[in-house]
Scaffold this motif. Structure first.
Motif, PDB file in Angstrom:
ATOM      1  N   MET A  95      -2.278  -0.418  -4.281  1.00 24.90           N
ATOM      2  CA  MET A  95      -2.427   0.869  -3.472  1.00 24.90           C
ATOM      3  C   MET A  95      -1.762   2.142  -3.985  1.00 24.90           C
ATOM      4  SD  MET A  95      -4.632   0.584  -0.772  1.00 24.90           S
ATOM      5  CE  MET A  95      -5.509  -0.927  -0.220  1.00 24.90           C
ATOM      6  N   PRO A  96      -2.007   3.391  -3.826  1.00 21.48           N
ATOM      7  CA  PRO A  96      -1.085   4.492  -4.239  1.00 21.48           C
ATOM      8  C   PRO A  96       0.253   4.431  -3.160  1.00 21.48           C
ATOM      9  CG  PRO A  96      -2.999   5.176  -3.035  1.00 21.48           C
ATOM     10  CD  PRO A  96      -3.301   3.910  -3.083  1.00 21.48           C
ATOM     11  N   GLY A 149       1.556   1.728   0.384  1.00 21.05           N
ATOM     12  CA  GLY A 149       2.985   1.903   0.223  1.00 21.05           C
ATOM     13  C   GLY A 149       3.569   3.313   0.071  1.00 21.05           C
ATOM     14  N   THR A 150       4.775   3.624   0.506  1.00 19.18           N
ATOM     15  CA  THR A 150       5.404   5.071   0.728  1.00 19.18           C
ATOM     16  C   THR A 150       6.689   4.921  -0.138  1.00 19.18           C
ATOM     17  OG1 THR A 150       4.420   5.157   2.773  1.00 19.18           O
ATOM     18  CG2 THR A 150       6.386   6.658   2.153  1.00 19.18           C
ATOM     19  N   MET A 151       6.815   5.981  -1.213  1.00 20.01           N
ATOM     20  CA  MET A 151       7.796   6.227  -1.809  1.00 20.01           C
ATOM     21  C   MET A 151       7.971   7.560  -2.338  1.00 20.01           C
ATOM     22  SD  MET A 151       9.485   4.040  -5.229  1.00 20.01           S
ATOM     23  CE  MET A 151       9.536   2.575  -4.072  1.00 20.01           C
ATOM     24  N   GLU A 195      11.178   6.003   1.867  1.00 21.91           N
ATOM     25  CA  GLU A 195      10.374   4.851   1.542  1.00 21.91           C
ATOM     26  C   GLU A 195       9.857   4.044   2.723  1.00 21.91           C
ATOM     27  OE1 GLU A 195      12.500   2.028  -0.679  1.00 21.91           O
ATOM     28  OE2 GLU A 195      13.350   3.387  -2.208  1.00 21.91           O
ATOM     29  N   GLY A 196       8.699   3.487   2.741  1.00 23.67           N
ATOM     30  CA  GLY A 196       8.162   2.772   3.938  1.00 23.67           C
ATOM     31  C   GLY A 196       6.532   2.622   3.601  1.00 23.67           C
ATOM     32  N   TYR A 197       5.829   2.110   4.735  1.00 24.02           N
ATOM     33  CA  TYR A 197       4.552   2.023   4.520  1.00 24.02           C
ATOM     34  C   TYR A 197       3.814   2.944   5.729  1.00 24.02           C
ATOM     35  CZ  TYR A 197       6.598  -2.106   2.226  1.00 24.02           C
ATOM     36  OH  TYR A 197       7.260  -2.628   1.193  1.00 24.02           O
ATOM     37  N   ASN A 198       2.462   3.333   5.372  1.00 17.88           N
ATOM     38  CA  ASN A 198       1.497   4.056   6.159  1.00 17.88           C
ATOM     39  C   ASN A 198       0.349   3.129   6.433  1.00 17.88           C
ATOM     40  OD1 ASN A 198       0.561   6.527   7.325  1.00 17.88           O
ATOM     41  ND2 ASN A 198       0.246   7.360   5.552  1.00 17.88           N
ATOM     42  N   ALA A 221       4.218  -4.619   4.232  1.00 16.57           N
ATOM     43  CA  ALA A 221       4.671  -4.838   2.799  1.00 16.57           C
ATOM     44  C   ALA A 221       3.370  -5.668   2.142  1.00 16.57           C
ATOM     45  CB  ALA A 221       5.879  -5.405   2.577  1.00 16.57           C
ATOM     46  N   ARG A 222       3.171  -6.802   2.750  1.00 13.41           N
ATOM     47  CA  ARG A 222       1.957  -7.859   2.304  1.00 13.41           C
ATOM     48  C   ARG A 222       0.651  -6.910   2.339  1.00 13.41           C
ATOM     49  NH1 ARG A 222       1.632 -13.273   2.093  1.00 13.41           N
ATOM     50  NH2 ARG A 222      -0.453 -13.719   1.003  1.00 13.41           N
ATOM     51  N   ALA A 223       0.320  -6.302   3.350  1.00 11.56           N
ATOM     52  CA  ALA A 223      -0.974  -5.663   3.331  1.00 11.56           C
ATOM     53  C   ALA A 223      -1.070  -4.467   2.404  1.00 11.56           C
ATOM     54  CB  ALA A 223      -1.133  -5.144   5.098  1.00 11.56           C
ATOM     55  N   ALA A 224       0.188  -3.830   2.404  1.00 14.75           N
ATOM     56  CA  ALA A 224       0.037  -2.813   1.140  1.00 14.75           C
ATOM     57  C   ALA A 224      -0.363  -3.063  -0.201  1.00 14.75           C
ATOM     58  CB  ALA A 224       1.358  -2.134   1.226  1.00 14.75           C
ATOM     59  N   HIS A 225      -0.237  -4.534  -0.381  1.00 14.28           N
ATOM     60  CA  HIS A 225      -0.571  -5.109  -1.876  1.00 14.28           C
ATOM     61  C   HIS A 225      -2.173  -5.437  -1.738  1.00 14.28           C
ATOM     62  CE1 HIS A 225       3.575  -5.061  -2.386  1.00 14.28           C
ATOM     63  NE2 HIS A 225       3.542  -4.704  -3.713  1.00 14.28           N
ATOM     64  N   LEU A 226      -2.661  -5.439  -0.711  1.00 15.95           N
ATOM     65  CA  LEU A 226      -4.358  -5.770  -0.751  1.00 15.95           C
ATOM     66  C   LEU A 226      -5.005  -4.777  -1.206  1.00 15.95           C
ATOM     67  CD1 LEU A 226      -4.531  -7.255   3.063  1.00 15.95           C
ATOM     68  CD2 LEU A 226      -4.323  -8.487   0.963  1.00 15.95           C
TER      69      LEU A 226
END
Length: 272
Positions: free
Chosen positions: A1-2, A27-29, A90-93, A122-127
């Protein structure tokens, strides 16, 4: 994921509304030198933005929300919103299809984040975008949805007026919160009586002038503390004569002192 910093330059960006999955997580960075400013826009899918480091401000159809570390904001599908952040982030969207969002709030709100919710994001962001349905991945996003629905709402909302005269006053107060003019001074500046201004503020925000100004102080304080400002500096920038008087206000509003509130979001960090 970007990552979110890549989204701004459209690298590998996929429109989440077009992904045929109930939940899509990014993911967010962003490094210290970066900045985010997304103008008013909307998504068909609902959106939850979790902040791990840094702070976001988000304006959503008549309200301003501040999202500090270890908190998140829920934006229902179709809601017009703008997002701003500066410094490290940093975080998740996560984007959630309305078809599975029936148990989520109908209006925008800031929510606290449990360790489980953070780990699920975090886990879902790597799907992959088109993760396989009907198996472990579907169970993962189902639990994620349950955790979002169970998240505790936080009082980090500032109602924003739509009346142009009040909006000018609000913008000036946000730009210079230490200049604590009384209601009479603001009424003279707006060319109306105190009584008219009081009625207008109540109608537009659902708050008294004093309550709205205090909530402005709360959301600005959380934003500045999350960016690393000291309690003494925040108190001074909000126009308080002493840090203890600011701490008292903050504790009454959020149930914890500024130091404790931020320490819970930054383990090992002490505020001076």
């Amino acid at each position: 994921m970007p990552i979110l910093s890549e989204l701004l330059s459209k690298i590998d960006w996929v429109e989440p509304d077009e992904v045929p999955r109930p939940i899509v997580v990014f993911g967010t960075m962003m490094d210290e030198a970066g900045a985010i400013e997304l103008d008013l826009h909307r998504h068909q899918k609902g959106q939850i933005i979790l902040v791990q480091r840094g702070a976001l401000s988000c304006e959503v159809e008549g309200g301003l929300w501040i999202v500090p570390p270890r908190s998140a904001i829920w934006i229902p599908g179709g809601a017009l919103h703008a997002i701003k952040a500066s410094g490290a982030l940093e975080g998740y969207n996560a984007f959630i299809d309305p078809a599975v969002a029936a148990g989520l709030p109908a209006t925008c709100c800031a929510v606290s984040v449990t360790p489980l919710l953070k780990e699920l994001l975090a886990r879902a962001a790597h799907l992959p975008y088109l993760y396989e349905e009907g198996g472990a991945n579907s169970r993962l996003v189902s639990v994620l949805l349950d955790e979002v629905a169970a998240a505790r709402v936080e009082d980090l909302h500032l109602p924003m007026p739509s009346d142009p005269r009040l909006r000018r006053i609000a913008d000036q107060m946000m730009a210079a919160p230490a200049e604590r003019q009384d209601l009479a001074a603001w009424a003279r500046q707006a060319g109306m009586s105190e009584r008219t201004l009081m009625r207008l503020i109540d109608r537009e925000t659902g708050m008294s002038f004093g309550r709205w100004r205090q909530q402005l102080g709360v959301v600005l304080a959380v934003k500045w503390l999350a960016a690393g400002a000291s309690i003494q500096k925040v108190a001074a920038d909000l126009g308080y004569e002493s840090a203890p008087s600011f701490v008292t206000m903050f504790r009454k509003a959020l149930g914890a002192s500024p130091g404790r509130y931020m320490a819970e979001r930054h383990p090992g960090r002490a505020l001076g």
